[in-house]
Design a protein around this motif. Structure first.
Motif, PDB file in Angstrom:
ATOM      1  N   PHE B  37       0.831  -1.212   0.000  1.00 38.94           N
ATOM      2  CA  PHE B  37       0.000   0.000   0.000  1.00 38.94           C
ATOM      3  C   PHE B  37       0.860   1.254   0.000  1.00 38.94           C
ATOM      4  O   PHE B  37       0.749   2.106  -0.861  1.00 38.94           O
ATOM      5  CB  PHE B  37      -0.945   0.018   1.207  1.00 38.94           C
ATOM      6  CG  PHE B  37      -2.081  -0.937   1.090  1.00 38.94           C
ATOM      7  CD1 PHE B  37      -3.067  -0.759   0.132  1.00 38.94           C
ATOM      8  CD2 PHE B  37      -2.158  -2.043   1.927  1.00 38.94           C
ATOM      9  CE1 PHE B  37      -4.109  -1.650   0.010  1.00 38.94           C
ATOM     10  CE2 PHE B  37      -3.196  -2.943   1.811  1.00 38.94           C
ATOM     11  CZ  PHE B  37      -4.174  -2.746   0.852  1.00 38.94           C
ATOM     12  N   CYS B  38       1.763   1.343   0.944  1.00 38.07           N
ATOM     13  CA  CYS B  38       2.518   2.598   1.037  1.00 38.07           C
ATOM     14  C   CYS B  38       3.647   2.665   0.026  1.00 38.07           C
ATOM     15  O   CYS B  38       4.103   3.744  -0.351  1.00 38.07           O
ATOM     16  CB  CYS B  38       3.063   2.807   2.444  1.00 38.07           C
ATOM     17  SG  CYS B  38       4.314   1.619   2.948  1.00 38.07           S
ATOM     18  N   TYR B  39       4.089   1.518  -0.449  1.00 41.36           N
ATOM     19  CA  TYR B  39       5.240   1.504  -1.347  1.00 41.36           C
ATOM     20  C   TYR B  39       4.873   2.021  -2.731  1.00 41.36           C
ATOM     21  O   TYR B  39       3.922   1.536  -3.346  1.00 41.36           O
ATOM     22  CB  TYR B  39       5.786   0.082  -1.460  1.00 41.36           C
ATOM     23  CG  TYR B  39       7.051  -0.034  -2.283  1.00 41.36           C
ATOM     24  CD1 TYR B  39       8.127   0.819  -2.056  1.00 41.36           C
ATOM     25  CD2 TYR B  39       7.172  -0.980  -3.290  1.00 41.36           C
ATOM     26  CE1 TYR B  39       9.291   0.713  -2.799  1.00 41.36           C
ATOM     27  CE2 TYR B  39       8.338  -1.103  -4.036  1.00 41.36           C
ATOM     28  CZ  TYR B  39       9.387  -0.245  -3.789  1.00 41.36           C
ATOM     29  OH  TYR B  39      10.536  -0.341  -4.527  1.00 41.36           O
ATOM     30  N   ALA B  49       5.481   1.793   6.097  1.00 40.61           N
ATOM     31  CA  ALA B  49       4.453   2.164   7.064  1.00 40.61           C
ATOM     32  C   ALA B  49       3.303   1.168   7.132  1.00 40.61           C
ATOM     33  O   ALA B  49       2.847   0.820   8.210  1.00 40.61           O
ATOM     34  CB  ALA B  49       3.916   3.547   6.732  1.00 40.61           C
ATOM     35  N   CYS B  50       2.835   0.701   5.986  1.00 44.29           N
ATOM     36  CA  CYS B  50       1.591  -0.083   6.024  1.00 44.29           C
ATOM     37  C   CYS B  50       1.815  -1.510   6.501  1.00 44.29           C
ATOM     38  O   CYS B  50       0.902  -2.136   7.021  1.00 44.29           O
ATOM     39  CB  CYS B  50       0.919  -0.072   4.659  1.00 44.29           C
ATOM     40  SG  CYS B  50       1.730  -1.118   3.444  1.00 44.29           S
ATOM     41  N   MET B  52       2.154  -4.124   4.838  1.00 53.17           N
ATOM     42  CA  MET B  52       1.433  -5.118   4.043  1.00 53.17           C
ATOM     43  C   MET B  52       2.386  -6.094   3.377  1.00 53.17           C
ATOM     44  O   MET B  52       2.023  -7.222   3.069  1.00 53.17           O
ATOM     45  CB  MET B  52       0.606  -4.387   2.976  1.00 53.17           C
ATOM     46  CG  MET B  52      -0.360  -5.275   2.218  1.00 53.17           C
ATOM     47  SD  MET B  52      -1.596  -5.965   3.301  1.00 53.17           S
ATOM     48  CE  MET B  52      -1.518  -7.680   2.843  1.00 53.17           C
ATOM     49  N   CYS B  53       3.613  -5.656   3.160  1.00 51.17           N
ATOM     50  CA  CYS B  53       4.520  -6.433   2.302  1.00 51.17           C
ATOM     51  C   CYS B  53       5.468  -7.335   3.098  1.00 51.17           C
ATOM     52  O   CYS B  53       6.520  -7.706   2.599  1.00 51.17           O
ATOM     53  CB  CYS B  53       5.334  -5.475   1.459  1.00 51.17           C
ATOM     54  SG  CYS B  53       6.440  -4.486   2.473  1.00 51.17           S
ATOM     55  N   THR B  65       9.875  -6.138   5.795  1.00 52.74           N
ATOM     56  CA  THR B  65       9.077  -5.465   4.765  1.00 52.74           C
ATOM     57  C   THR B  65       9.847  -5.514   3.445  1.00 52.74           C
ATOM     58  O   THR B  65      10.926  -4.925   3.321  1.00 52.74           O
ATOM     59  CB  THR B  65       8.827  -4.000   5.144  1.00 52.74           C
ATOM     60  OG1 THR B  65      10.066  -3.399   5.539  1.00 52.74           O
ATOM     61  CG2 THR B  65       7.832  -3.899   6.284  1.00 52.74           C
ATOM     62  N   CYS B  67       9.320  -4.085   0.772  1.00 51.48           N
ATOM     63  CA  CYS B  67       9.409  -2.819   0.036  1.00 51.48           C
ATOM     64  C   CYS B  67      10.660  -2.050   0.425  1.00 51.48           C
ATOM     65  O   CYS B  67      11.071  -1.136  -0.282  1.00 51.48           O
ATOM     66  CB  CYS B  67       8.201  -1.950   0.329  1.00 51.48           C
ATOM     67  SG  CYS B  67       8.191  -1.293   2.008  1.00 51.48           S
TER      68      CYS B  67
END
Ligand SMILES: Cc1cc2nc3c(=O)[nH]c(=O)nc-3n(C[C@H](O)[C@H](O)[C@H](O)COP(=O)(O)O)c2cc1C
Ligand code: SF4
Ligand code: FES
Lengths: 213, 720, 440
Positions: B37-39, B49-50, B52-53, B65, B67
Motif C-alpha cells: 500500500f505505502c510503497y 508504514a503499512c 502489508m509487504c 518489509t 518494500c
C-alpha cells in the motif's frame, strides 16, 4: 497553436501558471513560504526563533523550540503565530502545523493560559486520579483562563496522584486541594508549597511508615 | 542501485535481480506479487508504514518489509508461508478496522487496491463490531480534489508526493496515531500545479476528482492510452472514456517522458473537449454549411489567390503538418509555410541542432551532473520537466544553474542564477560560452558553477534545457558554441533539450512546416525539385513575413491550421489588420475564436483525444496519439478533410487515412525510415539506424565556428 | 539513613541540594575529575574498552551493552553525534527525572566522556517537555559546565570540542524510541524510522549517532573512574552494576531506590518500598514498566531483580520500573489503562500499531462495560498476536505483551468483570472500587 513560453499559455486559468518565486531554499516551492513582511512577526519572537535556529547544525531542528516560543507568545499555536515562525524559518506553515499537531503539549486549538495536566495513568489511577481530575475540571468549569486536562504518565508515579500545575509537579494531591491550587496558580502565588516535587527528599530517606527501613 | 546482478530465491523460484533493488521489485520480476500500500517507487525512498509487504527471509527471525529490503546475493525468501499469510491477513484486518467499507458508493470501487488486496490476502470475514472513526464526509481539499478522510488508510503517499515530488510541502499529516488525518495549513485549499496526481496514487477512495465523482463505474468505462498534446511535454496519459466521451485523464507511466506524473492542465483540461465554443461542423462566412460546399468554397478561394497563399500550422500532428505543407507546396505551388510564432533558427541552424550527438533525452536529466536551464521556465513551458529537474537534484544530487530573463520556479534549488535583460539572451549565451572557455565576464559565476559540477574525473554530464525563444532572440549560434564548450556531443548522457514554443514544434519542423525546409529538414528545392525555379519561390515566408505580405496585399489567401494568431502571436493589432486584409481565409479550428469569426471557411478540428496520428517529442521521440473519444457528429477526420481539399484543388494525393499519411511522411523524412510500430512508449528516431540519414551539419566544425564579436573561440585563443 | 539494601552510587549525596551546583558536585563527588583524566590521559579506545568490559547494559529498556554500541560507530572525520535519551515517558518510570533533578552534572560529565569515546562533537539531551523543572536545572548546569570549560571549544586545553544542547520535547512518548527521537530532534514529527540503517551508522542528520539513556550515561564517569572490575563487583554476571529502580502503585513508600541488580524482588518491594497497605496483598506487578508483561505475585516476588531472571520468567526488566497492583486493583481496568496509553501514544505511522491499539482499547472498553463475551477475550488475545512482530517499532508490542499477559493470566477475572459490569454499570467508571489512600 499555444506558445507556452513568453506569449502566455493557451488555457489561462490553470494552476500551472501560478508559480512565481525568488526562493533560495533547495527544494520546496518558496511561494508557499510566507514572506516576513506579510506576517509582521514581533521582533522578540523573531530574534528568539533566530537564536534557536543558531543552536543547531540544521535549522529545521528548531521547529519544536520555535513552536514553544510561539505558544509562549500567543498562549497557543495560533495560525498567525505559525505563519510568523514559518516566515522566519523559511518553512511552509503547513509543515509547522503538522509538527505542532503531533505533540500533546503544543496546542493548535485555543486553550487557557493557566494549565493543569492531571496524570491519569496506571499508578496515579490506582490512587484516585479520576476523582482528582474530576475535581480540577469542576473548579475550572467555565473559566477560559484555565485549561485542565487528563494526561498520560507524567513521570512522577512516586507522588501519585499528581498533576503538573503551571509546568511544575505536585503530589500526592487530594481532590479538596484543586480549588486552592488553581486560585494560587491564577494569582501567581506559589502553588501548594508542601506538595511541590521540588521540596521532596529521596524516598529511601523518608521516615518509614511501618517497620521496614 | 549498483546494477550488479545477484541471484535470489523467492518461493523456490530463482530470480536474477540487480543488487540493492528492493525485494518487492525483484520478486515481481519472477512474477511473485507481494501486496503493498505505502510503497510507490515513484515517490522515492520507502517508508515501510503499512506493513502489508511483510515476508520471511531465511536467517532473519522477524518478518521483513519487502518494500524496504534491498536484495542480497543468495537471499532466500518465502512469501506464502503460514507465518506470512497470517501477517498479511492481520494487516488487512487492521487497515479495515477504521475503513468505512462504503465501496458501493465509492468512486474507487472496482479499481481499488484496498478492495483487491482484501480479496486476495485479507481474512474471510471481519471481526470488528466497534465504532469506526468519523470525519465530515467528502470535503474540498481543493476546487478539483475531494478528500474523504474516513477512507484514508494513512499510507503516506499523497503527503510524500507533496513533500518529495512537487516539493510544495502543503499537504501534511496532522494530529497523531489513529487521529491522524491528511490536510493543509489552516484547512486552506491545496493549490499547486501538479496536485491532481494524488488522486492517481491514493490506493483507496480517499482522494477523488470532482470532475469524475459519480460520473462512471469501472465496468462502464474504457481506458484509452494516448498522449497529452496540450504542451511540449507530451506526457503519456490514459483517457477514461464512457459513451465515447472523456470522463477522466490519468497517468500512463512512461519513464522516458513523464516519469509517471502529469500536470493539472493535462489532467483537467479535457473538459474543454465539449465546451460551448467547440466548432462542431463546417462554416461558410459565419453560417453553418455542408461539407461539400465548404470544401468547394475553400478550394475556390484558394485557387483564386493563384499561389499567393500561405499556411501557418499550430496544434497539429506530424501527419497533419506534413499534409498541410504539401497542400501549399504541391496543390497551391506556394512555399509560404511556417509553424512558429515568428522566424527562429534557420534551416542550417536547425540541422546543426538536430545532430543526434547533441541531443539529450528526458531521462538524461536523471543522471546529469548539472542541469543548465537557459531562457525558459519549465514549470510554465513544459511543466513535467520541472518535476524531473527537482528529482535530479533531490535524489541524484544533480546541480542546477539557471539563466533567464525572469525568475523561475526552479530558482530555489539552483547553485547559480543569472538574469539577463530582455533581448540580451544571445549576448549572454555567447558570454557564457566564452566564460566556460576561461574568459572573465558577466557569465563567469554561472560558468564556474557549471564547471565545478561532476566528479571532475570524467567530463561533467551537462543537460542544457533551453527555450525556443532563445532561437527567436538570435542565440542559436551562441547556443551551439556553448554546446561545443561543454563538449556535449562527445559526452554520453549530456546534451541539449529544447523546450519549444508549441506543442509539436519538433514534429512539424521535421514534417516540413518551415519556410526554408521541406520534410526531413531538406532544402525545399531538394524536396520538390523542379517545380521551384526562382530564388523567391525557393525561399518561403515565415509567420511574420506572411503577416506583412497579407497586409501589403502581396499575399491574398491564408490557411490557418490549429492556430489563432489573435491569441497566440504577439502584435494582435497587426494581425487584426492582416486577417482583415486577406481575401480568403480558411481556418481549421477546434473552437470558435475571434479568428474563426473572420474566416471565409471554417473547418472543425478533432481534439487530441479524437484524432489519430503521431507527434514528435522535443527529444526526438515519436509518440502515438490514438483516437480515444468519439467526435461530434459533423466533425470529420482532419486527415480526410485535408485530402478532400487537396483533391478539390486538383491534386489528389490518395492520402486519406493515418496509415497512408504516416507512410508518406516516413518516405519523406529519411531519418524516420525505421520508425515502424511505435507502440505505447514511443521511439526516439535518434536511436534507430536511420538516424544517420539526418542532413549533415555542413557548417564549419565547432572549433573554428565564428559567432561574431565575443566569439568564445577568439577569446579562447587570446586567453591561451 | 538509607536502608542497607540501597547501594547509592548514582544517587550518592543526592539528598544534598548542593550537589546540583558545579561547586557542590566537585566538593561532594569530586566531580569532573574523571572527565579531566579522560580528556588529558585516555585514548578513545581505552575508554571504549573500559565501558565494554564493565558490561554496562543500557538502562533505557533494551538492555544492550553500552560499550558495544559505542564501538559500532564508524571511525573517520564525518560529523558524529551523541544523544542522551531523557524522554522517560513509560508509565512507572521516573528514575531519570530523579537523576537529572538531583545530579545534573553527573550526567553532563558522563556525556562529555561518552562523546570522547564516540568521537562526537555535538551532543543533545532530549528531555520530555513535561520535565520543564528538570530541563531548567539542566540548562543551568550546562551553562556552568560551559563556563568552567568542561564543554565548548578546546575543552580543558585538549583541542577537543563538544557542544551540548538541552532539547525539550513537546509531549509524545514515541519520541523515546531512538529513531523517533532523531526525527523529533531534526524538527519533524516523531515517527520511528526504518532500521537498518541503525543510528550508530546513520542517525542524526545522517551521521553516526550514539544514543543512550540518562542512567546509562550517568554510570559512565564512575566506570571510567573506578574501572570495569569495580563496576562488575556490583550486581550479577549478566546484570552488573547498580540500578535505580522506580517503585510505584500499591506500595507504602513509592519512589526511586538504587540497588545492586540481582537482589530479591520481594525485598525491593517490601523492605525498600514498604510493601502493600496493611491488610492487603500484592496481586501482580509490572517488573519493568508498563511495557513488561505483568507477573503474578507468585511468579515474580521471589525472582532476583535482574535482566536475565525477568527474561526467563517471560517478562523483562526494561527500564527498571515496578508498578505494584494490590488485591483491590481490577486487572481488566488496569489492562484498559495500559492499552489506552499506547493507543494515545501510537505515532500512527504503521497500521498494526495504530489500528491494533485503537481496536484493543475499544474491545477492553466493552469488557469493562459488560458488553463483551468470552469470545471477545479470544479476539483480544489474537489481536495482540497479530500486532507482535509486525510493527515498525516496538511500541505496538509494548502494549500487546502486557495486555495479552493480563488476559491470559487473569482470564477468570476478565470474565467476572464482564458479568458484574453487565449487572452494575456503575462499576465501569470507578475501579478499583475504593482507591488506595495516598501514603508517604
Ligand atoms: C516506544 C519506545 C519508547 C522508549 N522510550 C524510552 C525512553 O523514554 N527513554 C529511554 O532511555 N529509552 C527509551 N526507549 C528505548 C530506546 O529506543 C533506546 O533503546 C535507548 O534509549 C537506548 O539507550 P540505552 O542503551 O542506554 O538504554 C524506548 C523505546 C521504545 C520502543
Ligand atoms: S489520502 Fe490516500 S494517499 Fe493519502 S494517506 Fe490516505 S490513503 Fe494514502
Ligand atoms: S508496502 Fe512495505 S510497508 Fe507498506
Amino acid at each position: 497553436m499555444s506558445p507556452v513560453d513568453g506569449a502566455g499559455t493557451s488555457s489561462p486559468d490553470l494552476p500551472v501558471d501560478q508559480a512565481v518565486t525568488e526562493g533560495r531554499v533547495p527544494g520546496r516551492r518558496e511561494e508557499e513560504v510566507p514572506e516576513l513582511h506579510e506576517v509582521d512577526c514581533p521582533p522578540q519572537l523573531r530574534e528568539r526563533i533566530e537564536e534557536l535556529m543558531s543552536r543547531y547544525p540544521d535549522r529545521r531542528s528548531a521547529s519544536i523550540p520555535a513552536l514553544w516560543a510561539v505558544q509562549e507568545r500567543y498562549g497557543w499555536c495560533t495560525p498567525e503565530g505559525i505563519r510568523q515562525a514559518a516566515a522566519v524559518m523559511r518553512f511552509t506553515p503547513a509543515y509547522l502545523e503538522s509538527v505542532a499537531s503531533f505533540y500533546d503539549l503544543l496546542h493548535t486549538e485555543p486553550v487557557g493560559t493557566h494549565r493543569v495536566e492531571v496524570c491519569t495513568n496506571i499508578s496515579c489511577w490506582m490512587r484516585g486520579a479520576d476523582d482528582l481530575l474530576a475535581a480540577f475540571e469542576a473548579v475550572a468549569e467555565g473559566d477560559d483562563d484555565v485549561f485542565v486536562t487528563g494526561f498520560e504518565c507524567l513521570g512522577a508515579c512516586d507522588i501519585a496522584p499528581m498533576a503538573a500545575i503551571g509546568q511544575r509537579y505536585y503530589g500526592p494531591l487530594e481532590a479538596a486541594e484543586a480549588q486552592t491550587a488553581i486560585d494560587q496558580l491564577k494569582a501567581g502565588e506559589e502553588v501548594l508549597p508542601e506538595k511541590a516535587l521540588a521540596r521532596r527528599g529521596l524516598a529511601g530517606d523518608a521516615p518509614s511508615p511501618g517497620g521496614a527501613g | 542501485m549498483s546494477g550488479k546482478e545477484v541471484t535470489i530465491v523467492v518461493d523456490g523460484r530463482e530470480i536474477v535481480a540487480s543488487e540493492g533493488e528492493m525485494l518487492h521489485d525483484a520478486a515481481r520480476k519472477g512474477d511473485v506479487e507481494i501486496p503493498v500500500f505505502c510503497y510507490e517507487p515513484k515517490l522515492g525512498d520507502p517508508v515501510g508504514a503499512c506493513r502489508m509487504c511483510l515476508v520471511e527471509i531465511e536467517g532473519i527471525p522477524k518478518l521483513q518489509t519487502s518494500c524496504s529490503t534491498p536484495v542480497r546475493d543468495g537471499m532466500v525468501v518465502h512469501t506464502r508461508t503460514e507465518q506470512v499469510k497470517h501477517a498479511q491477513s492481520a494487516v488487512v484486518e487492521f487497515l479495515l478496522v477504521n475503513h468505512p467499507l462504503d465501496c458501493p458508493v465509492c468512486d474507487k470501487g472496482g479499481e481499488c487496491p484496498l478492495q483487491d488486496i482484501t480479496q486476495g490476502w485479507g481474512p474471510g470475514q471481519s471481526r470488528v463490531i466497534d465504532e469506526k472513526r468519523h470525519f465530515p464526509k467528502p470535503i474540498e481539499l481543493s476546487p478539483l480534489v475531494a478528500i474523504d478522510r474516513e477512507r484514508c488508510i494513512l499510507c503516506y503517499r499523497c503527503v510524500r508526493f507533496s513533500q518529495e515530488i512537487a516539493e510544495d510541502e502543503q499537504l501534511q499529516l496532522l494530529e497523531r496515531g489513529d487521529r491522524t488525518f491528511v490536510g493543509t495549513f489552516d484547512e486552506r485549499p491545496y493549490v499547486a500545479p501538479f496536485h491532481g496526481n494524488i488522486t492517481d496514487i491514493c490506493p483507496v477512495g480517499a482522494l477523488t476528482n470532482y470532475t469524475y465523482r459519480f460520473r462512471a463505474r469501472p465496468w462502464d468505462i474504457e481506458q484509452a492510452g494516448s498522449v497529452c498534446t496540450l504542451c511540449p511535454s507530451q506526457c503519456n496519459v490514459s483517457f477514461t472514456v464512457r459513451d465515447e466521451k472523456v470522463k477522466r485523464v490519468i497517468t500512463r507511466d512512461n519513464h522516458e517522458v513523464d516519469d509517471g506524473w502529469i500536470c493539472d492542465r493535462g489532467r483537467y483540461g479535457f473538459e474543454m473537449f465539449d465546451a460551448e465554443e467547440r466548432v462542431c461542423g463546417p462554416r461558410l462566412r459565419g453560417g453553418e454549411t455542408g461539407w461539400e460546399t465548404a470544401i468547394e468554397s475553400a478550394a475556390e478561394g484558394l485557387r483564386a489567390a493563384g499561389g499567393r497563399v500561405a499556411a501557418i500550422v499550430g496544434d497539429a500532428s506530424n501527419e497533419e503538418g506534413y499534409l498541410v505543407q504539401r497542400l501549399l507546396r504541391e496543390a497551391l505551388g506556394s512555399p509560404h509555410v511556417d509553424s512558429r510564432p515568428s522566424r527562429g533558427a534557420s534551416r542550417e541552424q536547425i540541422v546543426r541542432l538536430a545532430q543526434p550527438g547533441l541531443a539529450a533525452k528526458v531521462s538524461d536529466i536523471d543522471g546529469a551532473d548539472m542541469v543548465l536551464v537557459l531562457g525558459t521556465d519549465p514549470l510554465h513551458s513544459s511543466p513535467i520537466l520541472d518535476l524531473r529537474v527537482r528529482k535530479a537534484i533531490r535524489r541524484n544530487g544533480a546541480k542546477l544553474a539557471v539563466a533567464t530573463e525572469r525568475p523561475t520556479a526552479l530558482d530555489g534549488g539552483a547553485e547559480a542564477i543569472a538574469r539577463y535583460a530582455p533581448g540580451e539572451a544571445a549576448h549572454f549565451v555567447a558570454e557564457l560560452a566564452s566564460a566556460l572557455g576561461g574568459a572573465e565576464n558577466v557569465a563567469t559565476p554561472l560558468a564556474d558553477a557549471v564547471r565545478e559540477a561532476g566528479d571532475g574525473a570524467s567530463p561533467a554530464k551537462v543537460v542544457v534545457i533551453w527555450g525556443e525563444r532563445l532561437a527567436r532572440d538570435g542565440a542559436t549560434d551562441s547556443l551551439l558554441a556553448l554546446a561545443d564548450a561543454l563538449g556535449l556531443a562527445a559526452t554520453e548522457g549530456a546534451g541539449l533539450l529544447e523546450i519549444p514554443d508549441t506543442t509539436n514544434a519538433r514534429g512539424l519542423r521535421e514534417a516540413g512546416c518551415l519556410p526554408d525546409a521541406g520534410p526531413g529538414l531538406a532544402e525545399p528545392n531538394r524536396a520538390f525539385g523542379s517545380q521551384y525555379d526562382s530564388k523567391a519561390q525557393l525561399d518561403g515566408k515565415g509567420t511574420e513575413e506572411i503577416r506583412e505580405a497579407l497586409e501589403s496585399g502581396e499575399l491574398e489567401g491564408l490557411v490557418l491550421f490549429g492556430v489563432d494568431p489573435l491569441r497566440d502571436f504577439p502584435d494582435t493589432p497587426a494581425w487584426e489588420a492582416a486577417l482583415t486584409a486577406a481575401n480568403h481565409l480558411v481556418v481549421f479550428s477546434t473552437f470558435e475564436t475571434a479568428t474563426t469569426a473572420k474566416a471565409d471557411v471554417v473547418f472543425p478540428l478533432e481534439t487530441h483525444a479524437e484524432k489519430d496520428g503521431t507527434v514528435t517529442h522535443p527529444d526526438g521521440r515519436l509518440q502515438r496519439v490514438r483516437p480515444s473519444a468519439g467526435r461530434p457528429d459533423e466533425v470529420r477526420s482532419n486527415i480526410q478533410v485535408l485530402a478532400e481539399l487537396s483533391a478539390a484543388l486538383g491534386h489528389d494525393t490518395g492520402i486519406d487515412s493515418q496509415p497512408s499519411a504516416f507512410a508518406a511522411l516516413r518516405d519523406a523524412v529519411p531519418f524516420y525510415a525505421d520508425i515502424d510500430d511505435i507502440g505505447g512508449q514511443g521511439i526516439r528516431w535518434q536511436e534507430t539506424p536511420a538516424a544517420n540519414a539526418v542532413p549533415a551539419d555542413d557548417s564549419a566544425s565547432g572549433s573554428e565556428r565564428a559567432v561574431g564579436p565575443g566569439s568564445p573561440d577568439t577569446q579562447r585563443e587570446s586567453a591561451s | 539513613m538509607p536502608h542497607e539494601l540501597e547501594k547509592r552510587v548514582l544517587l550518592a549525596h543526592a539528598e544534598d541540594p548542593a550537589l546540583r551546583t558545579l561547586e557542590g558536585y566537585r566538593r561532594l563527588a569530586s566531580g569532573y575529575a574523571t572527565q579531566e583524566k579522560a580528556y588529558r590521559e585516555l585514548e578513545q579506545d581505552e575508554i571504549l574498552k573500559e565501558l565494554e568490559d564493565s558490561g554496562l547494559r543500557g538502562r533505557g529498556g533494551a538492555g544492550f551493552s553500552m560499550g558495544k554500541k559505542a564501538s559500532f560507530l564508524p571511525r573517520g572525520d564525518m560529523a558524529k553525534y551523541l544523544c542522551c535519551n531523557a524522554d522517560e515517558s513509560e508509565p512507572g518510570a521516573f528514575k531519570d527525572r530523579e537523576l537529572m533533578q538531583r545530579n545534573p552534572h553527573q550526567l553532563i560529565e558522563g556525556i562529555a566522556i561518552a562523546a570522547l569515546a564516540a568521537d562526537a562533537g555535538h551532543a543533545f539531551i532530549f528531555i520530555r517537555g513535561e520535565y520543564a523543572e528538570q530541563a531548567d536545572i539542566l540548562d543551568a548546569a550546562v551553562a556552568e559546565a560551559y563556563e568552567a570549560g568542561y564543554l565548548g571549544t578546546n575543552i580543558l586545553g585538549c583541542h577537543r570540542d563538544l557542544e551540548l544542547v538541552v532539547h525539550r520535547g513537546a509531549g509524545a512518548y514515541i519520541c523515546g524510541e531512538e529513531t523517533a527521537l532523531l526525527d523529533a530532534l531534526e524538527g519533524k514529527r516523531g515517527n520511528p524510522r526504518l532500521k537498518p540503517p541503525f543510528p550508530a551508522v546513520q542517525g542524526l542528520y545522517g551521521g553516526p549517532t550514539l544514543i543512550n539513556n540518562v542512567e546509562t550515561l550517568s554510570n559512565v564517569p564512575h566506570i571510567v573512574r573506578h574501572g570495569a572490575e569495580w563496576f562488575k563487583g556490583f550486581g550479577t554476571e549478566q546484570s552488573p552494576g547498580t540500578k535505580v529502580v522506580s517503585v510505584s502503585g500499591g506500595v507504602r513508600r513509592p519512589g526511586n531506590y538504587e540497588i545492586e541488580l540481582g537482589i530479591p524482588t520481594r525485598e525491593l518491594i517490601y523492605d525498600l518500598a514498604g510493601g502493600p497497605e496493611p491488610g492487603h496483598e500484592i496481586k501482580a506487578f509490572y517488573p519493568g514498566g508498563s511495557s513488561s508483561p505483568v507477573l503474578t505475585a507468585a511468579e515474580g516476588l521471589d525472582l532476583p531483580y535482574s535482566f536475565e531472571a525477568m527474561a526467563e520468567a517471560g517478562s523483562m526488566l526494561g527500564s527498571g520500573s515496578i508498578i505494584v497492583a494490590d488485591d483491590r486493583v481490577s486487572i481488566p481496568h488496569m489492562a484498559l489503562r495500559t492499552a489506552r496509553f499506547y493507543h494515545h501514544e501510537s505515532c500512527g505511522k504503521c497500521a498494526p500499531c495504530r489500528e491494533g491499539t485503537n481496536w484493543t482499547v475499544k474491545m477492553l472498553e466493552r469488557v469493562v462495560r459488560g458488553e463483551a463475551t468470552p469470545m471477545d477475550l479470544d479476539i483480544i488475545s489474537s489481536v495482540q498476536e497479530n500486532i507482535m512482530g509486525h510493527c515498525l517499532c516496538v511500541l505496538g508490542d509494548s502494549m500487546a505483551m502486557p495486555v495479552s499477559a493480563m488476559v491470559n493470566k487473569f482470564r477468570e477475572e476478565f470474565e467476572r468483570v464482564i458479568e458484574d459490569a453487565a449487572l452494575d454499570p456503575h462499576l465501569v467508571v470507578q475501579a478499583p472500587p475504593e482507591t488506595l489512600g495516598a501514603s508517604v
